[in-house]
Design an enzyme around this catalytic site. Structure first.
Site, PDB file in Angstrom:
ATOM      1  N   SER A 105       0.818  -1.209   0.000  1.00 16.11           N
ATOM      2  CA  SER A 105       0.000   0.000   0.000  1.00 16.11           C
ATOM      3  C   SER A 105       0.855   1.263   0.000  1.00 16.11           C
ATOM      4  O   SER A 105       1.638   1.484  -0.906  1.00 16.11           O
ATOM      5  CB  SER A 105      -0.959  -0.047   1.195  1.00 16.11           C
ATOM      6  N   ASP A 242      -2.403   6.145  -3.506  1.00 17.03           N
ATOM      7  CA  ASP A 242      -1.270   5.512  -2.836  1.00 17.03           C
ATOM      8  C   ASP A 242      -0.791   4.342  -3.700  1.00 17.03           C
ATOM      9  O   ASP A 242      -1.262   4.147  -4.822  1.00 17.03           O
ATOM     10  CB  ASP A 242      -1.640   5.063  -1.422  1.00 17.03           C
ATOM     11  N   ASP A 244      -1.128   1.120  -3.891  1.00 13.37           N
ATOM     12  CA  ASP A 244      -2.044   0.128  -4.458  1.00 13.37           C
ATOM     13  C   ASP A 244      -3.372   0.737  -4.863  1.00 13.37           C
ATOM     14  O   ASP A 244      -4.299   0.029  -5.241  1.00 13.37           O
ATOM     15  CB  ASP A 244      -2.258  -1.043  -3.500  1.00 13.37           C
ATOM     16  N   ASP A 246      -5.905   2.107  -3.380  1.00 14.65           N
ATOM     17  CA  ASP A 246      -7.190   1.888  -2.704  1.00 14.65           C
ATOM     18  C   ASP A 246      -7.597   3.105  -1.882  1.00 14.65           C
ATOM     19  O   ASP A 246      -8.622   3.097  -1.209  1.00 14.65           O
ATOM     20  CB  ASP A 246      -7.169   0.628  -1.830  1.00 14.65           C
TER      21      ASP A 246
END
Length: 449
Positions: A105, A242, A244, A246
């Site tokens: 992440s 960010d 990833d 999400d």
């Protein structure tokens, strides 16, 4: 194995240090054994989908996880580089028994992580994670011959996912210029593609990953490059993802930050007006700003609060069938379109709201006034006694009473470290800092290890 491997969001740590290819392989085997067993048997071979972000370590970890899944008799579809919500989407769309995301992440590049998704693309609950831990290093019947899994790449992954995102809009978005900070992460390709297909003029920054530069002084944890680019290019808005993708934070045309609470407030009002906000309710965590709670109350919208963590937000949304939830950090969950936070989807929905209301982002964000908020971490204390020590409890009660309706105090033990977080909101930053420092002193004195 006896010890906890999973943290608050999967298994995460230094790649090739804590998170080794051996561990990744073992996790792949264990997840296949547990999650396929919990899935509904369809008469077909078990199926898993695997995606990753742009970290260089994701390459060997992906191969290790895939090897473990295939060794357990699961067919694997490799999605390659794709945001976490994209992996969740394909887990559902392809009817997979298991989804795997290899990403840390917003963490720095040396870290990596492995997150598992159950059927339908939903995150695992604690019980399933404990089952996976329990079967690791135990004996199992290995498939042989034609019963081992097959591994294939998925074609057109990015294009299909972008089309899904664009299909959630209620109108074209022509005439809007936007800056998108891709954090050199998993959405470097699909983010700009989806926005452009929606009609947006996109200026993409930090969209050239080299395996080493993910989240490096960019993205949702470093908003300065986005703020500068929005003002310089005269953009209507900017969005920071960010690693990833999400989560999403926004910047208005003046360069001012629009955080997750403000984003939820904007979307909640728009969804209420459109009749898509289930029970006129939004789900948020206990860390959401008091200004958000006040704004929602004034708008007649109920706020259900949960513990910190998007998994707890998701659990409450599922329980009540709610359609909007999220965190101040920018995890925004729109359950009509996604099973997890989705940064690109959030950006598109904010732009849709701007177009529908014919209003700039800063005017929409003014629906709530952020209360000054201070967070102090108190390390090396017995966090288990934070809620029961009589002097700590009395100090919190006294400060809360003094603030009344004009502020808020929250003591929260860390989920991963021996520390207590003291969060205070007050009419001014100085007042919040003074209260936080006083409470931190009490916690330090009473709970010191």
């Amino acid at each position: 194995m006896g010890k906890r491997i999973f943290g608050t969001d999967g298994v995460r740590g230094l790649a090739n240090g804590v998170l080794t290819p051996e561990l990744a392989l073992d996790l792949g085997v264990a997840a296949a054994r547990v999650l396929v067993g919990h899935g509904e048997y369809t008469g077909q071979r078990p199926l898993a989908v695997v995606g990753r972000d742009t970290r260089i370590s994701g390459q060997f970890l992906e191969h290790a996880v895939v090897a473990g899944l295939a060794a357990a008799g699961v067919d694997v579809v490799r999605l390659r580089v794709l945001p976490t919500p994209g992996v969740a989407y394909f887990t559902d769309q392809l009817g997979a028994d298991v989804g795997v995301v290899i990403s840390a992440s917003h963490n720095a590049m040396p870290d990596n992580g492995i997150k598992f998704l159950a059927r339908g693309g939903v995150k695992l609950d604690d019980a399933l994670e404990r089952e996976i831990e329990a079967v690791m290093d135990t004996e199992w019947d290995r498939p042989v011959g034609g019963t081992v899994g097959r591994v294939t790449p998925h074609q057109g992954t990015v294009e299909r996912y972008a089309a899904h995102l664009v299909a959630t809009l209620t109108r074209p978005l022509e005439g809007l210029r936007v800056v998108l900070d891709c954090a050199n992460g998993a959405a470097f390709e699909v983010g700009p593609m989806a926005l452009r297909q929606a009609g947006v003029e996109v200026i993409a920054i930090n969209a050239h990953p080299d395996g080493l530069n993910i989240n490096e002084k960019c993205g949702s944890t470093h908003l300065e490059p986005l703020q500068e680019a929005v003002v310089r290019h005269g953009a209507a808005a900017g969005f920071a993802l960010d690693g990833d993708a999400d989560r999403c934070l926004a910047v208005d045309r003046n360069g001012d930050v629009v955080d997750g609470d403000q984003i939820m407030a904007i979307l909640a009002l728009g969804m209420r007006d459109a009749g898509t906000l289930r029970d006129d309710t939004v789900v948020a965590t206990v860390m959401s700003n008091l200004g958000f709670l006040v704004a929602m109350k004034e708008a007649g919208i109920t706020v259900e609060q949960t513990a910190v963590g998007d998994r707890y937000v998701l659990e409450e949304m599922k329980r009540g069938g709610f359609t909007l939830g999220g965190e101040q950090s920018g995890h925004v969950i729109l359950s009509r379109h996604a099973t997890t936070g989705d940064g690109v989807l959030t950006a598109l929905q904010l732009l849709d709201r701007m177009a529908t209301a014919d209003a700039p982002l800063h005017r929409l964000a003014a629906v709530m006034t952020r209360m000054p908020q201070v967070l102090v971490n108190v390390p090396d204390v017995d966090k288990a006694r934070a809620g029961s020590d009589p002097e700590v409890v009395a100090a919190v009660d006294a400060e809360s009473a003094a603030l009344g309706d004009h502020g808020r105090v929250l003591l929260r033990p860390s989920g991963t470290e021996p520390l207590v977080r003291v969060m205070v909101e007050a009419p001014t930053s100085d007042a919040a800092q003074e209260v936080a420092d006083r409470l931190a002193g009490v916690v330090r004195e009473r709970l010191a290890l």
